[in-house]
Design an enzyme around this catalytic site. Structure first.
Site, short mmCIF file in Angstrom:
data_model
loop_
_atom_site.label_atom_id
_atom_site.label_comp_id
_atom_site.label_asym_id
_atom_site.label_seq_id
_atom_site.Cartn_x
_atom_site.Cartn_y
_atom_site.Cartn_z
N GLU A 1 0.84 -1.19 0.00
CA GLU A 1 0.00 0.00 0.00
C GLU A 1 0.88 1.24 0.00
OE1 GLU A 1 -4.06 -1.52 2.23
OE2 GLU A 1 -2.50 -0.60 3.46
N CYS B 1 3.44 8.72 0.68
CA CYS B 1 4.03 7.81 1.66
C CYS B 1 4.24 6.47 0.97
CB CYS B 1 3.09 7.67 2.86
SG CYS B 1 3.64 6.50 4.12
N CYS C 1 6.53 -3.61 16.01
CA CYS C 1 6.19 -2.51 16.92
C CYS C 1 4.75 -2.69 17.38
CB CYS C 1 6.38 -1.16 16.23
SG CYS C 1 8.09 -0.85 15.72
N CYS D 1 1.71 -0.60 15.96
CA CYS D 1 1.65 -0.45 14.50
C CYS D 1 0.94 -1.65 13.87
CB CYS D 1 3.07 -0.30 13.94
SG CYS D 1 3.13 -0.11 12.15
N GLY E 1 7.23 -1.51 6.07
CA GLY E 1 8.61 -1.95 6.12
C GLY E 1 9.57 -0.98 6.78
N GLU E 2 10.77 -1.47 7.05
CA GLU E 2 11.88 -0.68 7.62
C GLU E 2 12.85 -0.35 6.49
OE1 GLU E 2 14.62 1.30 8.92
OE2 GLU E 2 13.21 0.85 10.56
N SER F 1 12.20 7.37 7.17
CA SER F 1 11.84 7.14 8.57
C SER F 1 12.31 5.75 9.00
CB SER F 1 10.33 7.25 8.76
OG SER F 1 9.96 6.94 10.09
N SER G 1 11.51 6.98 14.49
CA SER G 1 10.33 6.53 15.24
C SER G 1 10.74 6.28 16.68
CB SER G 1 9.76 5.24 14.61
OG SER G 1 9.27 5.48 13.32
N LEU G 2 10.61 7.30 17.52
CA LEU G 2 11.11 7.23 18.88
C LEU G 2 10.08 6.65 19.85
CD1 LEU G 2 13.56 7.86 20.67
CD2 LEU G 2 12.57 10.12 21.07
N HIS G 3 9.01 7.41 20.11
CA HIS G 3 7.81 6.94 20.81
C HIS G 3 7.96 6.67 22.31
CE1 HIS G 3 6.40 6.75 16.77
NE2 HIS G 3 7.12 5.68 16.47
N ASN H 1 -3.49 6.20 15.90
CA ASN H 1 -4.54 5.84 14.97
C ASN H 1 -5.00 4.41 15.24
OD1 ASN H 1 -4.48 8.29 13.29
ND2 ASN H 1 -2.40 7.61 12.82
#
Length: 393
Positions: A114, A127, A138, A141, A200-201, A232, A254-256, A331
Protein backbone atom coordinates in the site's frame (compact mmCIF):
# COMPACT_ATOMS: atom_id res chain seq x y z
CA UNK A 1 5.10 -31.65 -0.15
CA UNK A 2 2.37 -32.95 -2.45
CA UNK A 3 2.69 -32.73 -6.21
CA UNK A 4 0.03 -30.01 -6.29
CA UNK A 5 2.14 -27.88 -3.93
CA UNK A 6 5.25 -28.09 -6.10
CA UNK A 7 6.04 -24.66 -7.59
CA UNK A 8 5.74 -24.53 -11.34
CA UNK A 9 7.85 -22.06 -13.28
CA UNK A 10 5.85 -19.56 -15.31
CA UNK A 11 5.31 -20.62 -18.92
CA UNK A 12 5.87 -17.12 -20.24
CA UNK A 13 8.59 -14.67 -19.39
CA UNK A 14 7.65 -11.04 -18.98
CA UNK A 15 9.67 -8.53 -20.93
CA UNK A 16 11.94 -6.44 -18.67
CA UNK A 17 10.39 -3.11 -17.71
CA UNK A 18 12.60 -0.04 -18.16
CA UNK A 19 10.31 1.99 -15.87
CA UNK A 20 12.00 2.09 -12.47
CA UNK A 21 15.48 1.23 -13.74
CA UNK A 22 18.56 3.31 -12.94
CA UNK A 23 20.58 4.91 -15.74
CA UNK A 24 23.18 2.15 -15.45
CA UNK A 25 20.50 -0.57 -15.64
CA UNK A 26 18.94 0.99 -18.74
CA UNK A 27 22.38 1.18 -20.33
CA UNK A 28 23.02 -2.49 -19.57
CA UNK A 29 19.63 -3.42 -21.05
CA UNK A 30 20.41 -1.55 -24.25
CA UNK A 31 23.88 -3.05 -24.37
CA UNK A 32 22.33 -6.53 -24.19
CA UNK A 33 20.15 -5.51 -27.12
CA UNK A 34 23.31 -5.00 -29.16
CA UNK A 35 23.34 -1.21 -29.40
CA UNK A 36 26.80 0.27 -30.05
CA UNK A 37 28.46 2.01 -27.11
CA UNK A 38 28.51 5.38 -28.90
CA UNK A 39 24.71 5.32 -29.12
CA UNK A 40 23.83 4.03 -25.65
CA UNK A 41 24.33 7.28 -23.71
CA UNK A 42 22.03 9.19 -26.05
CA UNK A 43 19.34 6.49 -25.90
CA UNK A 44 19.50 6.36 -22.09
CA UNK A 45 18.94 10.13 -21.92
CA UNK A 46 15.99 9.89 -24.31
CA UNK A 47 14.33 7.02 -22.45
CA UNK A 48 15.00 8.72 -19.10
CA UNK A 49 13.31 11.92 -20.25
CA UNK A 50 10.25 10.15 -21.58
CA UNK A 51 9.77 7.77 -18.64
CA UNK A 52 10.66 10.01 -15.70
CA UNK A 53 9.94 13.53 -16.95
CA UNK A 54 7.00 13.01 -19.29
CA UNK A 55 5.55 9.82 -17.80
CA UNK A 56 5.44 7.84 -21.05
CA UNK A 57 3.64 4.50 -20.81
CA UNK A 58 4.36 3.38 -24.36
CA UNK A 59 7.52 3.52 -26.47
CA UNK A 60 5.39 4.88 -29.30
CA UNK A 61 5.15 8.18 -27.41
CA UNK A 62 8.90 8.78 -27.70
CA UNK A 63 8.72 11.02 -30.73
CA UNK A 64 12.40 12.03 -30.84
CA UNK A 65 13.39 8.34 -31.08
CA UNK A 66 13.50 6.82 -34.55
CA UNK A 67 10.60 4.62 -35.60
CA UNK A 68 12.91 1.64 -36.00
CA UNK A 69 14.36 2.13 -32.52
CA UNK A 70 10.88 2.45 -31.00
CA UNK A 71 9.90 -0.84 -32.62
CA UNK A 72 13.05 -2.50 -31.28
CA UNK A 73 12.37 -1.21 -27.76
CA UNK A 74 8.76 -2.37 -27.94
CA UNK A 75 9.85 -5.84 -29.00
CA UNK A 76 12.38 -6.23 -26.18
CA UNK A 77 11.07 -4.20 -23.25
CA UNK A 78 8.01 -2.88 -21.45
CA UNK A 79 7.16 0.20 -19.36
CA UNK A 80 5.29 -1.81 -16.78
CA UNK A 81 4.32 -0.35 -13.38
CA UNK A 82 2.72 -1.85 -10.25
CA UNK A 83 -0.98 -2.45 -10.84
CA UNK A 84 -3.59 -0.51 -8.86
CA UNK A 85 -5.87 -3.17 -7.36
CA UNK A 86 -7.92 -0.79 -5.26
CA UNK A 87 -8.13 2.95 -4.70
CA UNK A 88 -9.78 4.42 -1.64
CA UNK A 89 -10.38 8.13 -1.15
CA UNK A 90 -10.90 9.53 2.34
CA UNK A 91 -13.32 12.29 3.22
CA UNK A 92 -10.24 14.48 3.80
CA UNK A 93 -8.81 13.84 0.32
CA UNK A 94 -6.21 11.25 1.33
CA UNK A 95 -5.88 8.48 -1.25
CA UNK A 96 -4.71 4.94 -0.54
CA UNK A 97 -3.69 2.58 -3.31
CA UNK A 98 -3.32 -1.17 -2.98
CA UNK A 99 -0.70 -2.12 -5.56
CA UNK A 100 0.05 -5.56 -6.94
CA UNK A 101 3.66 -6.23 -7.85
CA UNK A 102 4.89 -8.53 -10.59
CA UNK A 103 6.02 -11.97 -9.30
CA UNK A 104 9.78 -12.14 -8.76
CA UNK A 105 9.95 -15.94 -9.00
CA UNK A 106 7.80 -19.08 -9.32
CA UNK A 107 6.87 -18.99 -5.62
CA UNK A 108 5.68 -15.38 -5.67
CA UNK A 109 1.95 -15.08 -6.35
CA UNK A 110 2.15 -11.34 -6.85
CA UNK A 111 2.82 -9.52 -3.59
CA UNK A 112 0.86 -6.42 -2.64
CA UNK A 113 1.80 -3.18 -0.91
CA UNK A 114 0.00 0.00 0.00
CA UNK A 115 1.04 3.59 -0.58
CA UNK A 116 -0.77 6.74 0.47
CA UNK A 117 -1.13 10.21 -1.03
CA UNK A 118 -1.82 13.13 1.32
CA UNK A 119 -2.78 16.44 -0.33
CA UNK A 120 -2.30 19.71 1.54
CA UNK A 121 -2.61 23.34 0.53
CA UNK A 122 1.14 23.81 0.00
CA UNK A 123 2.32 20.29 -0.84
CA UNK A 124 1.37 16.77 -1.80
CA UNK A 125 3.07 13.99 0.14
CA UNK A 126 3.40 10.41 -1.05
CA UNK A 127 4.03 7.81 1.66
CA UNK A 128 5.83 4.87 0.05
CA UNK A 129 6.60 1.33 1.21
CA UNK A 130 10.03 -0.30 1.15
CA UNK A 131 9.12 -3.88 2.09
CA UNK A 132 6.17 -6.24 1.77
CA UNK A 133 5.34 -6.62 5.44
CA UNK A 134 7.73 -5.84 8.29
CA UNK A 135 9.99 -7.58 10.79
CA UNK A 136 9.95 -5.01 13.60
CA UNK A 137 6.75 -5.97 15.44
CA UNK A 138 6.19 -2.51 16.92
CA UNK A 139 3.26 -3.08 19.24
CA UNK A 140 1.31 0.07 18.28
CA UNK A 141 1.65 -0.45 14.50
CA UNK A 142 -0.84 -2.44 12.41
CA UNK A 143 1.77 -3.03 9.70
CA UNK A 144 4.02 -4.59 12.34
CA UNK A 145 1.52 -7.41 12.81
CA UNK A 146 2.15 -8.53 9.22
CA UNK A 147 5.05 -10.88 8.59
CA UNK A 148 7.83 -9.87 6.23
CA UNK A 149 7.47 -11.35 2.75
CA UNK A 150 10.36 -9.66 0.95
CA UNK A 151 12.17 -6.42 0.18
CA UNK A 152 10.92 -4.25 -2.64
CA UNK A 153 13.20 -3.76 -5.61
CA UNK A 154 14.38 -0.31 -6.66
CA UNK A 155 11.91 -0.37 -9.54
CA UNK A 156 9.02 -1.31 -7.24
CA UNK A 157 9.81 1.60 -4.92
CA UNK A 158 10.10 4.10 -7.77
CA UNK A 159 7.04 2.50 -9.34
CA UNK A 160 4.88 3.75 -6.48
CA UNK A 161 5.80 7.35 -7.35
CA UNK A 162 5.26 6.76 -11.06
CA UNK A 163 1.84 5.22 -10.41
CA UNK A 164 0.86 8.15 -8.18
CA UNK A 165 1.96 10.73 -10.72
CA UNK A 166 0.10 8.91 -13.48
CA UNK A 167 -3.06 8.66 -11.41
CA UNK A 168 -2.86 12.30 -10.29
CA UNK A 169 -2.02 13.72 -13.71
CA UNK A 170 1.32 14.94 -12.36
CA UNK A 171 3.23 14.67 -15.65
CA UNK A 172 3.21 17.24 -18.49
CA UNK A 173 0.13 17.06 -20.70
CA UNK A 174 -1.63 14.62 -18.35
CA UNK A 175 -5.10 15.37 -17.02
CA UNK A 176 -5.57 15.64 -13.27
CA UNK A 177 -8.60 14.23 -11.47
CA UNK A 178 -11.47 16.71 -11.35
CA UNK A 179 -12.69 15.77 -7.86
CA UNK A 180 -11.04 18.84 -6.29
CA UNK A 181 -8.93 16.72 -3.93
CA UNK A 182 -5.60 17.27 -5.69
CA UNK A 183 -3.66 20.56 -5.47
CA UNK A 184 -4.33 22.52 -8.63
CA UNK A 185 -2.81 25.51 -10.34
CA UNK A 186 -0.03 26.25 -12.79
CA UNK A 187 3.35 25.00 -11.58
CA UNK A 188 1.88 23.19 -8.55
CA UNK A 189 3.07 19.59 -8.37
CA UNK A 190 0.63 17.04 -7.05
CA UNK A 191 3.51 15.05 -5.50
CA UNK A 192 6.15 17.36 -4.01
CA UNK A 193 7.32 15.30 -1.03
CA UNK A 194 8.20 11.65 -0.42
CA UNK A 195 8.21 9.93 2.96
CA UNK A 196 9.44 6.38 3.47
CA UNK A 197 6.87 5.77 6.18
CA UNK A 198 4.81 3.04 4.54
CA UNK A 199 5.21 -0.68 5.00
CA UNK A 200 8.61 -1.95 6.12
CA UNK A 201 11.88 -0.68 7.62
CA UNK A 202 13.74 1.26 4.89
CA UNK A 203 17.19 0.74 6.39
CA UNK A 204 16.78 -3.04 6.12
CA UNK A 205 16.49 -2.49 2.35
CA UNK A 206 19.09 0.25 2.13
CA UNK A 207 20.64 -0.43 -1.29
CA UNK A 208 17.28 -0.37 -3.08
CA UNK A 209 16.02 2.60 -1.07
CA UNK A 210 19.10 4.69 -1.87
CA UNK A 211 18.97 3.76 -5.56
CA UNK A 212 15.28 4.73 -5.64
CA UNK A 213 16.03 8.07 -4.00
CA UNK A 214 18.71 8.82 -6.60
CA UNK A 215 16.17 8.19 -9.37
CA UNK A 216 13.54 10.33 -7.63
CA UNK A 217 16.01 13.19 -7.14
CA UNK A 218 17.53 13.17 -10.64
CA UNK A 219 17.08 16.68 -12.04
CA UNK A 220 16.46 15.45 -15.60
CA UNK A 221 13.50 13.33 -14.56
CA UNK A 222 11.34 13.21 -11.44
CA UNK A 223 13.42 16.05 -9.96
CA UNK A 224 12.42 15.88 -6.29
CA UNK A 225 14.73 17.68 -3.89
CA UNK A 226 16.38 15.39 -1.36
CA UNK A 227 15.31 17.93 1.25
CA UNK A 228 11.77 16.83 0.41
CA UNK A 229 12.53 13.11 0.70
CA UNK A 230 12.39 11.72 4.24
CA UNK A 231 13.49 8.25 5.34
CA UNK A 232 11.84 7.14 8.57
CA UNK A 233 13.55 4.43 10.61
CA UNK A 234 12.91 2.67 13.88
CA UNK A 235 16.62 2.96 14.58
CA UNK A 236 18.83 0.66 12.50
CA UNK A 237 21.83 2.54 13.85
CA UNK A 238 24.67 0.95 11.79
CA UNK A 239 23.12 2.24 8.54
CA UNK A 240 22.80 5.92 9.53
CA UNK A 241 26.29 6.93 8.43
CA UNK A 242 25.98 5.34 5.00
CA UNK A 243 22.50 6.75 4.37
CA UNK A 244 23.63 10.26 5.23
CA UNK A 245 27.04 10.18 3.56
CA UNK A 246 26.09 8.42 0.32
CA UNK A 247 22.52 9.61 -0.19
CA UNK A 248 21.63 12.49 2.15
CA UNK A 249 17.83 12.50 2.53
CA UNK A 250 16.06 13.97 5.54
CA UNK A 251 15.99 11.58 8.50
CA UNK A 252 13.06 10.76 10.77
CA UNK A 253 13.24 8.56 13.87
CA UNK A 254 10.33 6.53 15.24
CA UNK A 255 11.11 7.23 18.88
CA UNK A 256 7.81 6.94 20.81
CA UNK A 257 9.34 6.53 24.29
CA UNK A 258 11.98 8.17 26.49
CA UNK A 259 12.88 5.12 28.61
CA UNK A 260 14.48 1.94 27.32
CA UNK A 261 12.12 -0.31 29.30
CA UNK A 262 9.06 1.13 27.57
CA UNK A 263 10.67 1.48 24.13
CA UNK A 264 11.70 -2.18 24.33
CA UNK A 265 7.98 -2.99 24.35
CA UNK A 266 6.84 -0.40 21.81
CA UNK A 267 9.78 -0.74 19.40
CA UNK A 268 11.52 -4.10 20.06
CA UNK A 269 14.50 -3.04 17.92
CA UNK A 270 15.44 -0.87 20.91
CA UNK A 271 16.77 -4.00 22.65
CA UNK A 272 19.50 -4.07 20.00
CA UNK A 273 20.06 -0.33 19.63
CA UNK A 274 18.96 1.43 22.86
CA UNK A 275 18.04 5.09 23.12
CA UNK A 276 21.50 6.37 24.09
CA UNK A 277 23.12 4.66 21.09
CA UNK A 278 20.32 5.76 18.79
CA UNK A 279 20.59 9.42 19.78
CA UNK A 280 24.37 9.42 19.39
CA UNK A 281 23.94 8.13 15.84
CA UNK A 282 21.51 11.00 15.24
CA UNK A 283 24.08 13.51 16.53
CA UNK A 284 26.59 12.01 14.09
CA UNK A 285 24.21 11.91 11.10
CA UNK A 286 25.96 13.56 8.12
CA UNK A 287 24.38 16.86 7.15
CA UNK A 288 22.21 17.29 10.23
CA UNK A 289 21.96 20.99 11.16
CA UNK A 290 19.46 23.59 12.27
CA UNK A 291 18.59 23.96 8.59
CA UNK A 292 18.20 20.20 8.20
CA UNK A 293 16.72 19.03 11.47
CA UNK A 294 16.06 15.41 12.33
CA UNK A 295 12.40 14.63 12.93
CA UNK A 296 11.47 12.55 15.95
CA UNK A 297 8.10 10.83 15.65
CA UNK A 298 6.26 10.28 18.91
CA UNK A 299 2.92 8.46 18.92
CA UNK A 300 0.65 9.57 21.77
CA UNK A 301 -0.61 6.55 23.73
CA UNK A 302 -3.06 7.17 26.52
CA UNK A 303 -1.53 6.54 29.94
CA UNK A 304 1.58 4.97 28.40
CA UNK A 305 4.00 7.65 27.20
CA UNK A 306 2.08 10.92 27.42
CA UNK A 307 2.80 12.35 30.88
CA UNK A 308 4.42 15.76 31.56
CA UNK A 309 7.40 13.84 32.97
CA UNK A 310 7.77 12.04 29.63
CA UNK A 311 7.71 15.40 27.83
CA UNK A 312 10.41 16.87 30.08
CA UNK A 313 12.60 13.77 29.67
CA UNK A 314 12.19 14.00 25.89
CA UNK A 315 13.49 17.57 26.01
CA UNK A 316 16.45 16.47 28.12
CA UNK A 317 17.33 13.62 25.77
CA UNK A 318 17.28 15.82 22.68
CA UNK A 319 19.32 18.65 24.15
CA UNK A 320 21.82 19.91 21.58
CA UNK A 321 20.30 17.96 18.69
CA UNK A 322 18.93 19.85 15.66
CA UNK A 323 15.50 18.33 16.04
CA UNK A 324 11.79 18.77 15.71
CA UNK A 325 9.18 16.49 17.29
CA UNK A 326 6.09 15.29 15.45
CA UNK A 327 3.42 14.29 17.95
CA UNK A 328 1.17 11.66 16.36
CA UNK A 329 -2.27 10.96 17.84
CA UNK A 330 -2.54 7.16 17.91
CA UNK A 331 -4.54 5.84 14.97
CA UNK A 332 -6.68 2.89 16.11
CA UNK A 333 -6.93 -0.41 14.24
CA UNK A 334 -8.86 -3.62 14.92
CA UNK A 335 -7.48 -5.35 18.01
CA UNK A 336 -5.10 -2.53 18.91
CA UNK A 337 -3.93 -2.72 22.56
CA UNK A 338 -3.75 1.08 22.97
CA UNK A 339 -5.95 4.16 22.98
CA UNK A 340 -5.17 7.65 21.76
CA UNK A 341 -4.23 10.22 24.39
CA UNK A 342 -6.85 12.84 25.21
CA UNK A 343 -6.49 16.06 23.24
CA UNK A 344 -5.86 18.09 26.39
CA UNK A 345 -3.02 15.71 27.30
CA UNK A 346 -1.48 16.02 23.83
CA UNK A 347 -1.63 19.82 23.99
CA UNK A 348 0.01 19.88 27.41
CA UNK A 349 2.79 17.58 26.15
CA UNK A 350 3.27 19.77 23.07
CA UNK A 351 3.46 22.96 25.15
CA UNK A 352 6.25 21.55 27.33
CA UNK A 353 8.32 20.59 24.30
CA UNK A 354 7.60 23.85 22.47
CA UNK A 355 8.46 26.01 25.47
CA UNK A 356 11.83 24.24 25.62
CA UNK A 357 12.61 25.54 22.13
CA UNK A 358 11.61 22.62 19.91
CA UNK A 359 8.98 22.67 17.19
CA UNK A 360 6.33 20.19 18.27
CA UNK A 361 3.50 20.10 15.76
CA UNK A 362 0.65 17.67 16.36
CA UNK A 363 0.19 15.68 13.17
CA UNK A 364 -3.40 15.92 12.01
CA UNK A 365 -4.71 12.37 11.49
CA UNK A 366 -5.37 11.84 7.78
CA UNK A 367 -7.21 9.00 6.08
CA UNK A 368 -8.36 7.25 9.26
CA UNK A 369 -11.65 6.28 7.62
CA UNK A 370 -9.82 4.25 4.95
CA UNK A 371 -7.08 2.92 7.27
CA UNK A 372 -4.47 5.07 5.51
CA UNK A 373 -3.18 6.88 8.60
CA UNK A 374 0.22 6.40 10.22
CA UNK A 375 0.62 2.83 11.51
CA UNK A 376 -2.53 1.51 9.84
CA UNK A 377 -1.17 0.12 6.55
CA UNK A 378 -1.56 -3.59 6.07
CA UNK A 379 -2.06 -5.48 2.82
CA UNK A 380 -3.67 -8.80 2.07
CA UNK A 381 -0.28 -10.24 1.15
CA UNK A 382 -0.01 -11.77 4.62
CA UNK A 383 -2.40 -14.43 3.37
CA UNK A 384 0.34 -15.87 1.19
CA UNK A 385 0.95 -19.44 2.20
CA UNK A 386 3.95 -20.08 4.41
CA UNK A 387 5.88 -21.90 1.71
CA UNK A 388 5.70 -18.87 -0.58
CA UNK A 389 6.93 -16.58 2.19
CA UNK A 390 9.89 -18.80 2.94
CA UNK A 391 10.81 -19.11 -0.70
CA UNK A 392 10.56 -15.36 -1.28
CA UNK A 393 12.59 -14.62 1.87
Amino acid sequence: MSLSDTPVAPTTTLKPSLAGMTRAEIADALRALGLPEREIRMRVSQIWHWVYFRGARDFGEMLNVSKAMRAQLTEAFALRLPEIIEEQISVDGTRKWLLRLQPVDAFDKGAEVECVYIPESDRGTLCVSSQVGCTLNCSFCHTGTQRLVRNLTTAEIVGQLLVARQRLGDFPDRERPTDGLVPAGEGVRAVSNIVFMGMGEPLYNLDNVMAAIEIMADGDGLALSKRRITVSTSGVVPQFERLGAECGPALAISLHAVRDELRNDLVPLNKKYPIKELLQACRDYPGASNARRITFEYVMLKGVNDSPADARELVRLLKGLPAKINLIPFNPWPGAPYECSDWETIERFSDIVFNAGYASPVRTPRGRDIFAACGQLKSETEKLRASARMAAG
